[in-house]
Design an enzyme around this catalytic site. Structure first.
Site, short mmCIF file in Angstrom:
data_model
loop_
_atom_site.label_atom_id
_atom_site.label_comp_id
_atom_site.label_asym_id
_atom_site.label_seq_id
_atom_site.Cartn_x
_atom_site.Cartn_y
_atom_site.Cartn_z
N ASP A 50 1.01 -1.29 -0.17
CA ASP A 50 0.04 0.22 0.21
C ASP A 50 0.57 1.64 -0.48
O ASP A 50 0.90 2.16 -0.27
CB ASP A 50 -1.12 -0.06 1.73
CG ASP A 50 -2.03 -0.92 0.83
OD1 ASP A 50 -2.23 -1.61 -0.14
OD2 ASP A 50 -2.98 -1.43 2.04
N SER A 95 -31.33 -16.86 1.31
CA SER A 95 -31.40 -16.02 2.50
C SER A 95 -33.29 -16.15 3.28
O SER A 95 -33.66 -17.35 2.46
CB SER A 95 -31.35 -14.18 2.12
OG SER A 95 -31.90 -14.33 1.22
N LEU A 96 -32.81 -15.38 3.91
CA LEU A 96 -34.69 -15.41 4.87
C LEU A 96 -35.71 -14.17 4.64
O LEU A 96 -34.76 -13.34 4.30
CB LEU A 96 -34.28 -15.19 6.49
CG LEU A 96 -33.57 -16.34 6.64
CD1 LEU A 96 -32.88 -16.07 8.20
CD2 LEU A 96 -34.48 -17.92 7.21
N LYS A 132 -30.08 -14.44 15.85
CA LYS A 132 -29.96 -14.12 14.18
C LYS A 132 -28.54 -13.86 14.11
O LYS A 132 -28.73 -12.31 14.97
CB LYS A 132 -30.92 -13.02 13.21
CG LYS A 132 -30.45 -12.88 11.29
CD LYS A 132 -31.69 -12.06 11.28
CE LYS A 132 -31.38 -12.70 10.11
NZ LYS A 132 -29.70 -11.61 9.53
N LYS A 354 -36.37 -8.95 12.33
CA LYS A 354 -35.82 -7.93 12.77
C LYS A 354 -36.15 -7.32 14.08
O LYS A 354 -36.88 -6.72 13.68
CB LYS A 354 -35.45 -7.25 11.25
CG LYS A 354 -34.87 -8.40 10.23
CD LYS A 354 -33.22 -8.63 10.76
CE LYS A 354 -32.55 -8.29 9.86
NZ LYS A 354 -32.52 -7.56 8.50
N CYS A 451 -2.21 21.77 25.07
CA CYS A 451 -0.76 22.60 25.38
C CYS A 451 -0.83 23.61 24.48
O CYS A 451 0.24 24.71 24.23
CB CYS A 451 0.28 21.64 24.87
SG CYS A 451 0.81 21.10 22.87
#
Ligand code: IVH
Length: 711
Positions: A50, A95-96, A132, A354, A451
Site C-alpha cells: 500500500d 436468504s431469509l 440471528k 428483525k 498545550c
C-alpha cells in the site's frame, strides 16, 4: 511529508525526477501485483504494498501529465472477489424473508396454514427460535469427518474459497466427533459416545454445514482500539470486521483477528447417517459432532411463545459477546419444509424477525477534543443523556474534521445518534428542521486543546495532530496510561485520574519516573492514603520484571502493537538487540514489514527515547528475555528452500508445519510454481499435486517431511 512549492525554474527538473520515480514505482507495483495475484506468493506485506501504491497515486495526482493508461493505477485491478477461488455451492445458500413487526409474524403463520392447508385454527406449530447472528454466512464441507472446504455465501450459488482462513478459527473443528447410532437406526444426538454393544459409532462421510462466522464483541473492541492506536481506519461494526478479517489473503492475519463461529444447519449428503427429522435435532446433531451451536436456542410451541422469546432477548442480547440483529424462527418439523418449499430466494418455513434499529434523537451540547498518545486530536460529541440499546449514552464519536463538515453539525443541534454496530455511538445526522435560528457553523480548532501548539495534518492523514510530542501534557498522560496498561507494564491500581494528578504534580514526566516514586512523594497527592501508596509502589516494583515483549509494547512505538512486540522480543531477546536491529534483520521476521521496521529504527534514533531506555535499565527494569525462555535458534537446514503444504497432515496443523519450515530458514508459500522445491502432501490434497508433477517438483509425504525437519 510537507509539500513544498518549487520555483518556476526547478519545475522541469521536478517533473523529470517524478517521471523517473513513477516509472520505477509502476514496475514495482506491477511486479508485486503479479506475485500476489498470479503466483499467490507475495513478497511484500499488504501494508508495504500500500505504501508503494499510495506513493505512485500521490505522484500521479501531483503530476497528472505523467499519467498513462497502462499505469497500474488506471487499470481496474483484480476486484477483491477474484482474490479467492470461486466455489459452486453443492446446495445454494438461501436468504431469509424478514418480519419487521409482530403482525408480520402473524401473517407468516397464516401463510404457513394456507400453504399446508391447515383448517384447524387451534392447531399450533412447533418452532425453533435462534438468534440471528450478525456475521457472515459460511458453507463448510466435512468429508469423513475432516474439514475440507469452506466458502463464503457469495451470490448464494457461487462463493469464495476461504478454507485456509477458516482453519485459523479455533472454534471450528478440523475433525468431527463420530456420532452414536441407536439400535433403531436413529442418531443419538445427546452426544453420549458410549459405543456400547447396543450403539455403533459412525462418522458421516459427507456433510455440508451452514453457519455464521462472527467477531466477538470483545475482540472487536480490542481490534479497533489497536487500530486507533496505530492511527489506522477502524471497522464500523463487528460484522464488517469479521468480513474484512475472513477475506484476508494471508491466513495469519485472519488468525490474529480472533473470529468465532456458530453453526445452525446441516445437510447430510451421504447415507452413513440420516438427516434428522427436526430442526431441534439438526442443532443437537451439530453439537454432537463437535460443532459450535449457539446455546440460547429454544424449541417452543405456538407464536405466543415465539413472541416471548423475542421480547426476552430484546435487551438481554446486548449482554452476549456476539451481535444479533434479530431472531430466526424455523418450523421444527422437516416434513413441513418439504411441503412448503422455497421461493426463489428464501425458504417458506423460516423467517427472520428483525429488531428495530437502535437510534435516538438528542441534543448536542458540546463538541470536545481528546488528544491521543500519538498526538491525534479527535472530536467527541457531548450529548443530553439518551437511552440507546439498553444503555445511557452521553458521548458519541464525530470521527474527524471531515465528518463534522460533512454533517454540518453545530452545537445546539438536535442530532440522531446510533450505536454503530451497536457498540460505539455515533452521530448519524442533524435534524435541520429543529436547528435553532441563532446557530453558527462549527469552527474546527487550530490549536491543541491541551498545550496550544498549532495542529497539523501530516501527509495524507485525515486526522489533525499536535506535534509537540514531548511537551504536550495530554500526550504525556496518554503515554503513561499506555505504560501502565494490562498488556504493557501492568501496573495495577494506577488509573487515568491518578496519572493525571501525577503528571500535573510533575511526579511523572516520563515513564521511568514511575520507578522514582516514593511513599513521600505519593502522599503529596490529594486523597492519597498510606495504604494505597504502599500498594502502588508494590505494583510498580513488580512491573520491573515484566517480559521483554510487554516492555517493548509499553514503549508505544508507532505500529508496534502487542503481537509485533512479541515477535521482536522473541527474535532479539534483549532491548539492546532490538534497538540495534537493522531494517533487514527486522523485515526477515514474518509479520514485520518495512513500515514497522522503519518506525522502530526511528524510535531508537531519537535521543529522548534512548535516554529513557537507559534510565529504565538503571532503575532496574528488566531488559532481556529470561535465559530459560530464549527461543532456541534452530540450525537453518532449510535455508533457501520453498515449500508448499497441501492436504491435511496427521501430526501438524498446516500453520504449525509452515512455522516449522520458517524456523529452519525455509519459505512456505501457498501455490506451486517453478520456484517451489518441495510439495508436502497430506490426506485429501488438492490440485497442487498434479501441478507439482507437471512441473517436476519433488513431492514428499508427511514422514519424509518430518525427517527433513529433523522432528
Ligand atoms: S438460517 C435457509 N439461522 O441470516 C435458511 N440464518 O438473512 C438459511 N443468519 O444468510 C439461514 N443467524 O447468514 C439462519 N440462526 C440462523 C442465522 C442465520 C444468522 C444469517 C444467514 C443468512 C441471513 C439471512
Amino acid at each position: 511529508m510537507v509539500e513544498t512549492v518549487g520555483s518556476q525554474s526547478s519545475h522541469a527538473s521536478q517533473i523529470e525526477g517524478a517521471r523517473l520515480r513513477i516509472e520505477q514505482l509502476r514496475k514495482e507495483v506491477e511486479h508485486h501485483r503479479f506475485c500476489y495475484y498470479a503466483l499467490d506468493s507475495p513478497e511484500l506485506s499488504d501494508s508495504d504494498f500500500d505504501v508503494l501504491y499510495r506513493e505512485l497515486e500521490a505522484l500521479e495526482q501531483q503530476f497528472p501529465e505523467l499519467i498513462v493508461p497502462e499505469s497500474p493505477t488506471q487499470k481496474v485491478g483484480a476486484s477483491p472477489s477474484t482474490e479467492f477461488t470461486p466455489v459452486r455451492h453443492r446446495i445454494p445458500l438461501l436468504s431469509l424473508a424478514n418480519a419487521m413487526s409482530k403482525d408480520d409474524l402473524v401473517e407468516w403463520q397464516e401463510r404457513l396454514e394456507r400453504g399446508l392447508e391447515i383448517e384447524d385454527k387451534d392447531a399450533t406449530f412447533d418452532f425453533v427460535c435462534e438468534h440471528k447472528i450478525d456475521g457472515l454466512s459460511i458453507a463448510l464441507t466435512y468429508e469423513n469427518g475432516v474439514f475440507v472446504k469452506g466458502a463464503t455465501r457469495g451470490n448464494g450459488e457461487v462463493g469464495e474459497d476461504v478454507t485456509l482462513n477458516l482453519k485459523t478459527i479455533k472454534s471450528l473443528p478440523q475433525k468431527l466427533k463420530p456420532v452414536a447410532i441407536l439400535p433403531d437406526g436413529t442418531i443419538d444426538v445427546s452426544g453420549n459416545l458410549t459405543g456400547s454393544s447396543s450403539t455403533e459409532l459412525r462418522m458421516p462421510s459427507l456433510i455440508e454445514v451452514r453457519g455464521e462466522v462472527y467477531m466477538p464483541v470483545s475482540s472487536f473492541t480490542t481490534l479497533n482500539n489497536a487500530l486507533r492506536e496505530e492511527n489506522e481506519a477502524v471497522f464500523a461494526n463487528p460484522r464488517n470486521a469479521a468480513s474484512g478479517s475472513l477475506r484476508q489473503k494471508d491466513p495469519r492475519k485472519t488468525a490474529a483477528r480472533k473470529l468465532s463461529l456458530w453453526t445452525y444447519f446441516l445437510y447430510v449428503v451421504d447415507d452413513q447417517i440420516k438427516q434428522p427429522r427436526s430442526q431441534a435435532d439438526n442443532l443437537n446433531l451439530l453439537a454432537a459432532l463437535g460443532l459450535p451451536v449457539e446455546p440460547s436456542r429454544e424449541k417452543v410451541n405456538g407464536l405466543e411463545k415465539v413472541r416471548a422469546f423475542v421480547d426476552h432477548w430484546s435487551d438481554l442480547r446486548h449482554d452476549l459477546d456476539y451481535q444479533t440483529d434479530g431472531v430466526v424462527i424455523k418450523l421444527d418439523d422437516r416434513k413441513l419444509w418439504d411441503r412448503l418449499g422455497n421461493t426463489s430466494h428464501s425458504p417458506r418455513w423460516a423467517i427472520a424477525f428483525k429488531y428495530p434499529p437502535e437510534e435516538a434523537e438528542t441534543k448536542l451540547e458540546d463538541i470536545c477534543f481528546e488528544v491521543g498518545r500519538t498526538g491525534a486530536v479527535t472530536p467527541t460529541a457531548w450529548l443530553a443523556p439518551v437511552t440507546l440499546a439498553g444503555t445511557t449514552v452521553k458521548r458519541a464519536t464525530l470521527h474527524n474534521a471531515d465528518q463534522i463538515a460533512r454533517l454540518d453539525v453545530r452545537i445546539g443541534d438536535t442530532v440522531v445518534v446510533r450505536k454503530a454496530g451497536e457498540i460505539i455511538p455515533e452521530v448519524v445526522c442533524v435534524k435541520f428542521d429543529k436547528r435553532p435560528e441563532d446557530s453558527a457553523a462549527f469552527v474546527y480548532p487550530t490549536e491543541c486543546p491541551a498545550c496550544g501548539t498549532a495542529l497539523a495534518r501530516v501527509g495524507e492523514e485525515v486526522v489533525f495532530r499536535c506535534l509537540n510530542v514531548h511537551g504536550c501534557p495530554a500526550q504525556k498522560v496518554r503515554r503513561m496510561i499506555h505504560w501502565v496498561g494490562k498488556e504493557a507494564m501492568n501496573i495495577d491500581g494506577v488509573g487515568e485520574m491518578l496519572i493525571e494528578q501525577m503528571v500535573k504534580a510533575h511526579l511523572v514526566e516520563k515513564q521511568s519516573d514511575f520507578y522514582r516514586l516514593t511513599e513521600e512523594s505519593l502522599l503529596t497527592l490529594e486523597r492519597m492514603g498510606k495504604k494505597s501508596a504502599t500498594n502502588i509502589l508494590a505494583a510498580v516494583e513488580l512491573s520491573k520484571q515484566r517480559p521483554l515483549a510487554a516492555l517493548t509494547f509499553a514503549l508505544g512505538i508507532r505500529h508496534v502493537g502487542a503481537s509485533v512486540a512479541e515477535l521482536l522480543a522473541d527474535r532479539f531477546n534483549s532491548m539492546e538487540a532490538i534497538s540495534k536491529a537493522s531494517l533487514e534483520d527486522m523485515c526477515a521476521i514474518e509479520g514485520v514489514g518495512t513500515v514497522i521496521a522503519e518506525n522502530v529504527i526511528e524510535f531508537f534514533a531519537q535521543e529522548e527515547n534512548r535516554a529513557l531506555i537507559f534510565d529504565l535499565a538503571e532503575l532496574g527494569v528488566k531488559m532481556e528475555v529470561d535465559q530459560d525462555k530464549q527461543a532456541v535458534v534452530l540450525p537453518q537446514s532449510l535455508a533457501g528452500k520453498t515449500f508448499v503444504v497441501t492436504g491435511t497432515l496427521e501430526k501438524l496443523e498446516r500453520l504449525e508445519a509452515e512455522k516449522a519450515i520458517k524456523a529452519r530458514g525455509g519459505k512456505a508459500t501457498s501455490s506451486v510454481s517453478k520456484k517451489t522445491d518441495y510439495v508436502v502432501v497430506g490426506a485429501s490434497p488438492g490440485s497442487k499435486v498434479a501441478k507439482a508433477q507437471e512441473l517436476g517438483i519433488k513431492i514428499v509425504d508427511e514422514a519424509e517431511f518430518l525427517e527433513l525437519l529433523g522432528m
